[in-house]
Design a protein around this motif. Structure first.
Motif, mmCIF file in Angstrom:
data_model
loop_
_atom_site.group_PDB
_atom_site.id
_atom_site.type_symbol
_atom_site.label_atom_id
_atom_site.label_comp_id
_atom_site.label_asym_id
_atom_site.label_seq_id
_atom_site.Cartn_x
_atom_site.Cartn_y
_atom_site.Cartn_z
ATOM 1 N N ARG A 47 5.540 -11.015 15.644
ATOM 2 C CA ARG A 47 6.724 -10.554 16.818
ATOM 3 C C ARG A 47 7.088 -8.993 16.177
ATOM 4 O O ARG A 47 7.170 -8.155 17.263
ATOM 5 C CB ARG A 47 7.757 -11.990 16.256
ATOM 6 C CG ARG A 47 7.727 -12.503 18.087
ATOM 7 C CD ARG A 47 9.471 -13.627 17.645
ATOM 8 N NE ARG A 47 9.935 -14.194 16.522
ATOM 9 C CZ ARG A 47 9.606 -15.257 16.699
ATOM 10 N NH1 ARG A 47 8.252 -15.559 17.004
ATOM 11 N NH2 ARG A 47 10.216 -15.538 15.603
ATOM 12 N N TRP A 48 7.373 -8.545 15.022
ATOM 13 C CA TRP A 48 6.901 -7.878 14.369
ATOM 14 C C TRP A 48 6.175 -7.332 15.188
ATOM 15 O O TRP A 48 6.112 -5.638 15.421
ATOM 16 C CB TRP A 48 7.530 -7.559 12.954
ATOM 17 C CG TRP A 48 7.584 -6.168 12.558
ATOM 18 C CD1 TRP A 48 8.672 -5.465 12.037
ATOM 19 C CD2 TRP A 48 6.024 -5.366 11.713
ATOM 20 N NE1 TRP A 48 8.074 -4.038 12.027
ATOM 21 C CE2 TRP A 48 7.828 -4.400 11.534
ATOM 22 C CE3 TRP A 48 5.268 -5.385 11.954
ATOM 23 C CZ2 TRP A 48 6.720 -3.016 10.859
ATOM 24 C CZ3 TRP A 48 4.494 -4.888 11.119
ATOM 25 C CH2 TRP A 48 5.026 -3.834 10.629
ATOM 26 N N GLU A 94 6.945 -14.337 12.697
ATOM 27 C CA GLU A 94 7.550 -13.808 12.821
ATOM 28 C C GLU A 94 7.079 -12.257 12.688
ATOM 29 O O GLU A 94 7.287 -11.434 12.678
ATOM 30 C CB GLU A 94 8.465 -13.872 11.392
ATOM 31 C CG GLU A 94 9.830 -14.958 12.227
ATOM 32 C CD GLU A 94 10.562 -15.703 10.961
ATOM 33 O OE1 GLU A 94 10.621 -14.335 9.986
ATOM 34 O OE2 GLU A 94 11.281 -16.290 11.186
ATOM 35 N N PHE A 95 5.699 -12.395 11.552
ATOM 36 C CA PHE A 95 5.564 -11.472 11.689
ATOM 37 C C PHE A 95 4.325 -11.122 13.279
ATOM 38 O O PHE A 95 4.614 -9.454 13.218
ATOM 39 C CB PHE A 95 3.999 -11.745 10.747
ATOM 40 C CG PHE A 95 2.610 -10.415 10.010
ATOM 41 C CD1 PHE A 95 3.033 -9.173 9.896
ATOM 42 C CD2 PHE A 95 1.770 -10.618 10.896
ATOM 43 C CE1 PHE A 95 2.574 -8.058 9.522
ATOM 44 C CE2 PHE A 95 1.331 -9.138 10.426
ATOM 45 C CZ PHE A 95 1.326 -8.354 10.283
ATOM 46 N N HIS A 111 1.698 5.767 13.400
ATOM 47 C CA HIS A 111 2.613 4.497 13.275
ATOM 48 C C HIS A 111 3.828 5.007 13.750
ATOM 49 O O HIS A 111 4.541 3.840 14.362
ATOM 50 C CB HIS A 111 1.355 4.035 12.441
ATOM 51 C CG HIS A 111 0.284 3.283 12.735
ATOM 52 N ND1 HIS A 111 -0.748 3.324 11.847
ATOM 53 C CD2 HIS A 111 0.380 2.136 13.335
ATOM 54 C CE1 HIS A 111 -1.834 2.862 12.476
ATOM 55 N NE2 HIS A 111 -1.450 1.870 13.276
ATOM 56 N N ASP A 131 7.078 5.667 18.647
ATOM 57 C CA ASP A 131 7.435 5.197 19.022
ATOM 58 C C ASP A 131 6.790 4.248 20.595
ATOM 59 O O ASP A 131 6.677 4.421 21.248
ATOM 60 C CB ASP A 131 9.141 5.931 19.827
ATOM 61 C CG ASP A 131 9.888 4.150 20.487
ATOM 62 O OD1 ASP A 131 8.686 3.326 20.848
ATOM 63 O OD2 ASP A 131 10.996 4.349 20.725
#
Length: 191
Positions: A190-191, A187-188, A144, A147
């Motif tokens: 999107r991360w 937001e989670f 993980h 990139d």
């Protein structure tokens, strides 16, 4: 002609084309176990070949072209990051090698639970089971850490795209974000 002989001729043709010099196998390729949905064949070349074709190799013969190309790209990128995995030496499509193939270094190793049998190893099972989550977590962390933009770009450049952007599961999550009143969830995602 037997299947191993046919695979051997196809391997020799591929390696000859990629290496730029005639390749001859030292013997008939050997079917290896594993491979999940693909066939894996181990082989050695008889002639002195240039690096990196001067070592034991395997060819992974895959029945699906798109999935095979995707797998070769992912394997190549993971190896290029320094993750301990065999390098891809050649990949693509070729007559006699399914819909897609991938030639890789042949490494000798074993699975973390390989060789487990009754006897002294069984007595060490509690210790192994305590270490297993750490081993799996370390492997997952290393993978993980790669990139995702590098992987996405390489997949797009190969013409197979990323399965993440249009995955039905991902689309359901994005729909849930619209319906969910929690800003933290959006937001989670999107991360």
């Amino acid at each position: 002609m037997s299947e191993p002989e046919r695979i051997g001729e196809a391997i020799a043709a591929v390696i000859s084309a990629v290496a730029g010099s005639p390749a001859t196998l030292a013997g008939v390729p050997q079917r290896l176990s594993g491979g999940f949905w693909a066939q894996i064949w181990g082989f050695d070349l008889a002639d002195t070949m240039p690096v990196p074709f001067n070592r034991p190799m395997v060819v992974r013969v895959m029945p699906d072209r798109t999935a095979g190309i995707r797998e070769a790209v992912v394997q190549r990128i993971i190896a290029e990051t320094g993750f301990p995995t065999p390098r891809v030496l050649a990949s693509g499509t070729a007559p006699g090698l399914g819909e897609s193939y991938m030639v890789m270094e042949r490494i000798h190793g074993r699975t973390p639970l390989g060789g487990l049998r009754l006897g002294p190893e069984l007595l060490g099972l509690p210790k192994l089971l305590r270490r297993l989550p750490t081993m799996l977590a370390a492997t997952a962390n290393a993978l993980h850490a790669i990139d995702p933009d590098v992987m996405r770009t390489a997949l797009e450049d190969a013409g197979v795209g990323s399965r993440v952007s249009n995955n039905p599961f991902r689309l359901r999550i994005e729909s849930a974000v619209i319906e969910c009143p929690s800003a933290g969830f959006a937001e989670f995602v999107r991360w």
